[in-house]
Design an enzyme around this catalytic site. Sequence first.
Site, short mmCIF file in Angstrom:
data_model
loop_
_atom_site.label_atom_id
_atom_site.label_comp_id
_atom_site.label_asym_id
_atom_site.label_seq_id
_atom_site.Cartn_x
_atom_site.Cartn_y
_atom_site.Cartn_z
N SER A 22 9.10 12.76 -7.83
CA SER A 22 10.05 12.89 -6.70
C SER A 22 10.51 14.33 -6.60
O SER A 22 10.59 15.05 -7.61
CB SER A 22 11.26 11.98 -6.94
OG SER A 22 12.27 12.26 -6.00
N TYR A 59 17.86 9.27 -12.64
CA TYR A 59 16.70 9.30 -11.74
C TYR A 59 16.08 10.70 -11.72
O TYR A 59 14.87 10.86 -11.92
CB TYR A 59 17.10 8.87 -10.32
CG TYR A 59 15.93 8.79 -9.38
CD1 TYR A 59 15.06 7.70 -9.40
CD2 TYR A 59 15.68 9.80 -8.45
CE1 TYR A 59 13.97 7.62 -8.54
CE2 TYR A 59 14.59 9.74 -7.58
CZ TYR A 59 13.74 8.65 -7.62
OH TYR A 59 12.66 8.58 -6.78
N1 LIG Z 1 11.29 6.28 -0.90
C1 LIG Z 1 11.54 7.54 -1.15
O1 LIG Z 1 12.24 8.23 -0.38
C2 LIG Z 1 10.97 8.18 -2.40
C3 LIG Z 1 11.13 9.57 -2.55
C4 LIG Z 1 10.61 10.20 -3.67
C5 LIG Z 1 9.95 9.45 -4.62
N2 LIG Z 1 9.81 8.10 -4.48
C6 LIG Z 1 9.11 7.37 -5.52
O2 LIG Z 1 8.05 6.65 -4.93
C7 LIG Z 1 7.73 5.52 -5.73
C8 LIG Z 1 7.61 4.28 -4.86
O3 LIG Z 1 8.91 3.97 -4.35
P1 LIG Z 1 9.12 3.29 -2.91
O4 LIG Z 1 9.82 4.28 -2.08
O5 LIG Z 1 7.85 2.70 -2.45
O6 LIG Z 1 10.19 2.17 -3.30
P2 LIG Z 1 10.18 0.59 -3.15
O7 LIG Z 1 9.72 0.17 -1.81
O8 LIG Z 1 11.53 0.17 -3.62
O9 LIG Z 1 9.07 0.11 -4.20
C9 LIG Z 1 9.29 0.24 -5.58
C10 LIG Z 1 8.15 -0.48 -6.29
O10 LIG Z 1 8.34 -0.36 -7.70
C11 LIG Z 1 8.29 -1.65 -8.28
N3 LIG Z 1 9.18 -1.77 -9.42
C12 LIG Z 1 10.48 -1.41 -9.51
N4 LIG Z 1 10.99 -1.74 -10.70
C13 LIG Z 1 9.97 -2.35 -11.39
C14 LIG Z 1 9.86 -2.94 -12.67
N5 LIG Z 1 10.91 -2.98 -13.52
N6 LIG Z 1 8.68 -3.47 -13.05
C15 LIG Z 1 7.62 -3.45 -12.21
N7 LIG Z 1 7.65 -2.91 -10.99
C16 LIG Z 1 8.82 -2.37 -10.57
C17 LIG Z 1 8.76 -2.59 -7.19
O11 LIG Z 1 8.33 -3.91 -7.49
P3 LIG Z 1 9.09 -5.23 -6.88
O12 LIG Z 1 9.48 -4.86 -5.46
O13 LIG Z 1 8.03 -6.28 -6.95
O14 LIG Z 1 10.26 -5.45 -7.76
C18 LIG Z 1 8.10 -1.98 -5.96
O15 LIG Z 1 6.76 -2.40 -5.87
C19 LIG Z 1 8.81 5.43 -6.80
O16 LIG Z 1 8.34 5.96 -8.01
C20 LIG Z 1 9.92 6.32 -6.24
O17 LIG Z 1 10.74 6.85 -7.25
C21 LIG Z 1 10.31 7.45 -3.38
#
Ligand SMILES: NC(=O)c1ccc[n+]([C@@H]2O[C@H](COP(=O)([O-])OP(=O)(O)OC[C@H]3O[C@@H](n4cnc5c(N)ncnc54)[C@H](OP(=O)(O)O)[C@@H]3O)[C@@H](O)[C@H]2O)c1
Length: 251
Positions: free
Chosen positions: A141, A154
């Site tokens: 991130s 985080y």
């Molecule tokens: N969205 C943003 O603005 C942003 C920005 C920078 C970086 N990121 C990074 O991008 C990545 C994807 O995030 P996203 O934005 O797609 O968020 P998201 O829609 O909330 O998806 C998060 C994913 O991680 C899984 N997860 C969370 N906790 C878990 C656990 N304990 N065990 C197994 N799986 C788990 C969730 O599974 P379930 O839903 O099945 O629980 C879901 O599939 C993350 O690493 C996040 O830090 C996101």
Amino acid sequence: MASRRTILITGASSGIGAAIAARYAAPGIHLSLWGRDNARLADVAARAQASGASVSVTALDLADAARVVGLLEAEDDARPIDVAILAAGRGGTRAAGEVTEDPMEVMRVAAVNFAAPVAMASALAGRMAARGAGRIALIGSAAAFFPLPQAPAYSASKAGLAMFADALRLSVARHGVAVTLVSPGFIDTPMSQGLGRARPFLVSADRAAVLVMAAVERRAAHAIFPRPFALLPLLSWATPAWLRNRLLARL
Ligand SMILES: NC(=O)c1ccc[n+]([C@@H]2O[C@H](COP(=O)([O-])OP(=O)(O)OC[C@H]3O[C@@H](n4cnc5c(N)ncnc54)[C@H](OP(=O)(O)O)[C@@H]3O)[C@@H](O)[C@H]2O)c1
């Protein structure tokens, strides 16, 4: 029959991971989709199968360290993984009115955002190095570039992941294994939708998927997007600490 390309995606039940699964899904591709929520995983799997991919799903909590590496190694034994995209992550900011974060939540953030992907990438990189080929992408991130006072765990988990990605890349590059660190800004997924604040330069999950996949395919060391966020490492380095700290304290 031509051999299938096997792609493992964690966090495949939502957001960026689900979008990457949809984009990779095609005949000749096997997708190993990991997540926690069975119903959402099944939905992503069904759509991938409709696009011609073969699919297996694994529902587990990545904080369950004892199971994670064992399951990964069993999968890789059964069907060697060509590409691993470790996207699962847990967002989190300190609760309103609190000075610090809840310690148990800090443990979960550290486990899901750092310990699990690091253990998985280590295990896989060793196996890929022995095969002389493979690609691993770690989704970090832009939060790694600054010590965010509202989300210390985080931002630290992602900073740790970034350092790990750089070190792992150096150790396995000569064995044919590419390690890509992805540092996104705001992406329109449930994680950022829950922030309840402005999300400048927001990109869609599908656009993020395209950018992650392009970085993996060209074996990039580091992908930062959207473009304005690529300036953040330079800003972090060039801004005097007193000014940076004053600005961060206002967040
Ligand atoms: N969205 C943003 O603005 C942003 C920005 C920078 C970086 N990121 C990074 O991008 C990545 C994807 O995030 P996203 O934005 O797609 O968020 P998201 O829609 O909330 O998806 C998060 C994913 O991680 C899984 N997860 C969370 N906790 C878990 C656990 N304990 N065990 C197994 N799986 C788990 C969730 O599974 P379930 O839903 O099945 O629980 C879901 O599939 C993350 O690493 C996040 O830090 C996101």
